[in-house]
Design a protein around this motif. Sequence first.
Motif, short mmCIF file in Angstrom:
data_model
loop_
_atom_site.label_atom_id
_atom_site.label_comp_id
_atom_site.label_asym_id
_atom_site.label_seq_id
_atom_site.Cartn_x
_atom_site.Cartn_y
_atom_site.Cartn_z
N THR A 1 108.49 23.56 21.39
CA THR A 1 109.54 23.77 22.38
C THR A 1 109.46 22.59 23.36
N THR A 2 110.55 22.39 24.09
CA THR A 2 110.55 21.30 25.09
C THR A 2 109.47 21.57 26.14
N ALA A 3 109.28 22.83 26.49
CA ALA A 3 108.25 23.16 27.49
C ALA A 3 106.87 22.76 26.99
N LEU B 1 112.02 17.83 18.51
CA LEU B 1 112.70 18.78 19.38
C LEU B 1 114.15 18.96 18.96
N VAL B 2 114.70 20.11 19.33
CA VAL B 2 116.11 20.38 19.03
C VAL B 2 116.98 19.95 20.20
N LYS B 3 118.13 19.36 19.86
CA LYS B 3 119.10 18.93 20.87
C LYS B 3 120.45 19.58 20.59
N ALA B 4 121.08 20.11 21.66
CA ALA B 4 122.44 20.67 21.52
C ALA B 4 123.41 19.68 22.18
N GLY B 5 123.90 19.99 23.41
CA GLY B 5 124.77 19.03 24.11
C GLY B 5 124.00 17.81 24.60
N GLY B 6 122.73 17.98 24.84
CA GLY B 6 121.86 16.86 25.26
C GLY B 6 121.87 16.60 26.76
N VAL B 7 122.61 17.40 27.54
CA VAL B 7 122.73 17.12 28.98
C VAL B 7 121.36 17.18 29.66
N ASP B 8 120.60 18.23 29.38
CA ASP B 8 119.30 18.35 30.04
C ASP B 8 118.23 17.55 29.29
N LEU B 9 118.22 17.64 27.99
CA LEU B 9 117.15 17.00 27.22
C LEU B 9 117.13 15.49 27.42
N LEU B 10 118.30 14.88 27.38
CA LEU B 10 118.36 13.42 27.56
C LEU B 10 117.96 13.01 28.98
N ALA C 1 128.15 20.91 27.88
CA ALA C 1 126.99 21.80 27.96
C ALA C 1 127.22 23.06 27.12
N THR C 2 126.25 23.39 26.28
CA THR C 2 126.36 24.59 25.44
C THR C 2 125.67 25.76 26.13
N LEU C 3 126.07 26.97 25.75
CA LEU C 3 125.45 28.14 26.38
C LEU C 3 123.96 28.21 26.04
N SER D 1 119.89 28.48 35.29
CA SER D 1 121.14 28.79 34.58
C SER D 1 122.06 29.69 35.41
N THR D 2 123.26 29.22 35.69
CA THR D 2 124.27 30.02 36.39
C THR D 2 124.82 31.14 35.49
N PRO D 3 125.22 30.84 34.24
CA PRO D 3 125.69 31.93 33.37
C PRO D 3 124.67 33.05 33.19
C1 LIG Z 1 125.02 17.22 37.89
C2 LIG Z 1 124.69 18.47 37.14
C3 LIG Z 1 125.02 19.69 37.70
C4 LIG Z 1 124.71 20.87 37.01
N1 LIG Z 1 125.02 22.08 37.59
C5 LIG Z 1 124.73 23.22 36.93
C6 LIG Z 1 125.06 24.49 37.48
O1 LIG Z 1 125.63 24.60 38.56
N2 LIG Z 1 124.72 25.60 36.77
C7 LIG Z 1 124.10 25.52 35.55
O2 LIG Z 1 123.85 26.56 34.95
N3 LIG Z 1 123.77 24.33 35.02
C8 LIG Z 1 124.08 23.19 35.66
N4 LIG Z 1 123.74 21.99 35.10
C9 LIG Z 1 122.91 21.98 33.89
C10 LIG Z 1 123.70 21.91 32.62
O3 LIG Z 1 124.62 22.99 32.57
C11 LIG Z 1 122.69 22.02 31.46
O4 LIG Z 1 121.90 20.85 31.46
C12 LIG Z 1 123.37 22.17 30.13
O5 LIG Z 1 124.02 23.43 30.09
C13 LIG Z 1 122.37 22.11 28.99
O6 LIG Z 1 123.06 22.40 27.79
P1 LIG Z 1 122.98 21.36 26.57
O7 LIG Z 1 123.77 21.94 25.46
O8 LIG Z 1 123.35 19.99 26.99
O9 LIG Z 1 121.43 21.47 26.24
P2 LIG Z 1 120.40 20.36 25.74
O10 LIG Z 1 120.14 19.38 26.81
O11 LIG Z 1 120.79 19.85 24.40
O12 LIG Z 1 119.13 21.31 25.55
C14 LIG Z 1 118.50 21.92 26.64
C15 LIG Z 1 117.19 22.54 26.14
O13 LIG Z 1 117.43 23.61 25.27
C16 LIG Z 1 116.90 23.39 23.97
N5 LIG Z 1 117.97 23.90 23.09
C17 LIG Z 1 119.29 23.64 23.18
N6 LIG Z 1 119.99 24.42 22.36
C18 LIG Z 1 119.07 25.18 21.70
C19 LIG Z 1 119.20 26.22 20.73
N7 LIG Z 1 120.39 26.64 20.29
N8 LIG Z 1 118.06 26.80 20.26
C20 LIG Z 1 116.84 26.41 20.73
N9 LIG Z 1 116.68 25.44 21.66
C21 LIG Z 1 117.80 24.85 22.15
C22 LIG Z 1 116.63 21.90 23.88
O14 LIG Z 1 115.52 21.61 23.05
C23 LIG Z 1 116.34 21.56 25.34
O15 LIG Z 1 115.00 21.85 25.66
C24 LIG Z 1 124.07 20.81 35.74
C25 LIG Z 1 123.74 19.57 35.18
C26 LIG Z 1 124.05 18.40 35.87
C27 LIG Z 1 123.69 17.09 35.24
#
Ligand SMILES: Cc1cc2nc3c(=O)[nH]c(=O)nc-3n(C[C@H](O)[C@H](O)[C@H](O)COP(=O)(O)OP(=O)(O)OC[C@H]3O[C@@H](n4cnc5c(N)ncnc54)[C@H](O)[C@@H]3O)c2cc1C
Length: 350
Positions: free
Chosen positions: A22-24, A41-50, A123-125, A177-179
């Motif tokens: 896991t990322t943790a 590691l697994v990547k979805a939208g990549g917003v947080d991981l990247l 960003a994915t759920l 996570s807001t959702p």
């Molecule tokens: C400026 C800014 C403001 C933001 N404001 C908010 C906010 O107000 N509220 C809020 O909730 N979020 C907020 N975010 C966060 C953003 O919503 C999350 O970073 C985003 O939802 C992550 O989704 P992702 O698909 O990009 O995940 P990724 O970055 O791809 O993955 C995130 C983590 O989850 C793991 N992962 C992803 N998908 C799966 C899966 N299906 N199974 C197992 N592991 C998985 C990855 O390994 C990684 O560790 C903000 C981000 C930014 C940059």
Amino acid sequence: MEAFEWQQARSPAEAAALITHTTAEAMLTLQARPTVQQAILVKAGGVDLLDLMKEGLVIPRRLVDISQLAELEGISAGDDGGLRIGALTTLAQIAEHPGLRQSHAALAQAAATAASPQIRNRATLGGNLLQRPRCWYFRSAAHHCLRKGGGHCFAYAGDNRYHAVFANHGCAIVHPSTPATALLAFHARVELLHPQGHRHLLPLEDFFVLPEADLHRENNLAAGEILTAVLLPSLAPPTHSVYLHIAEKAAFDWPLADVAVVLDLDGEDYCRHASIVLGAAAPIPWRAMQAEAVLTGVKISEETARAAGQAAVAGATPLDHNTYKLPLFTTLVRRAVLLAAGLDQNSALP
Ligand SMILES: Cc1cc2nc3c(=O)[nH]c(=O)nc-3n(C[C@H](O)[C@H](O)[C@H](O)COP(=O)(O)OP(=O)(O)OC[C@H]3O[C@@H](n4cnc5c(N)ncnc54)[C@H](O)[C@@H]3O)c2cc1C
Ligand code: SF4
């Protein structure tokens, strides 16, 4: 950012079989450097991981990209009359889904207020529920804090204005996570695919982990597990749910305080059951059980909504710089209860 390998997953099962950590787990540090640098590691939208990779907080050997797997996308009817939301469904799709906006309005409202339009489209759920905390010491490579495997929490004596006011012993993050705030209020479950191929369901309430149980992770995802969907139970119409938040900026910001309220009302505004969850309050989305108890069996009114708001902060243990959150929660809960019951037509909803 360090170089890394890239692999496009052809199925969730293939991704699950490839993932090593896991990322943790991969973020546990020795001094300021991640100890695990061979992780896949697994990547979805990549917003947080990247983001984490750019900061040098995690240095994976390879990313397995699941973002093209159509079977993990979309919102459909669940087996029990509820809704099934695929893990790759974006926050924008959740915010805009007409059926969900009717049946589970608080979730659509929560998704609509998170981050910015650009991020919500990416960003994915699943990734949103699994993003790592926003504590600025945690996000700083220079701070080898407890959650990353160090020996010290910098937030307790430091700048803790955005930190938790409940369950904040050991580590005072708030769940990012807001959702999740709304999902917990709806008693959602997550569907997890194990690397050996079987799927299982877990109530979201049992998925999140408090620091007292484990300081180093926010959830019970095991290495190699893929979160495939989130399941929402069906609600008897008319449904009464509202999400409200307060943030420093109108967009592009995490909430300072937020709340999701789901009411089960009889025709006379008597409350059969209330579900009230606070966000940005604790290391997990925080059930305000005392507030729920105040409303159960009574008629919703300005007076009972106010009492619920006060009960929502009972037992809080604010830190030096975040006592301001308590009146925010008191007010948000009161307003959200009145709005959910249709008794406050003047308050603007997001
Ligand atoms: C400026 C800014 C403001 C933001 N404001 C908010 C906010 O107000 N509220 C809020 O909730 N979020 C907020 N975010 C966060 C953003 O919503 C999350 O970073 C985003 O939802 C992550 O989704 P992702 O698909 O990009 O995940 P990724 O970055 O791809 O993955 C995130 C983590 O989850 C793991 N992962 C992803 N998908 C799966 C899966 N299906 N199974 C197992 N592991 C998985 C990855 O390994 C990684 O560790 C903000 C981000 C930014 C940059
Ligand atoms: S609150 Fe948690 S994440 Fe932040 S510095 Fe303390 S231990 Fe680290």
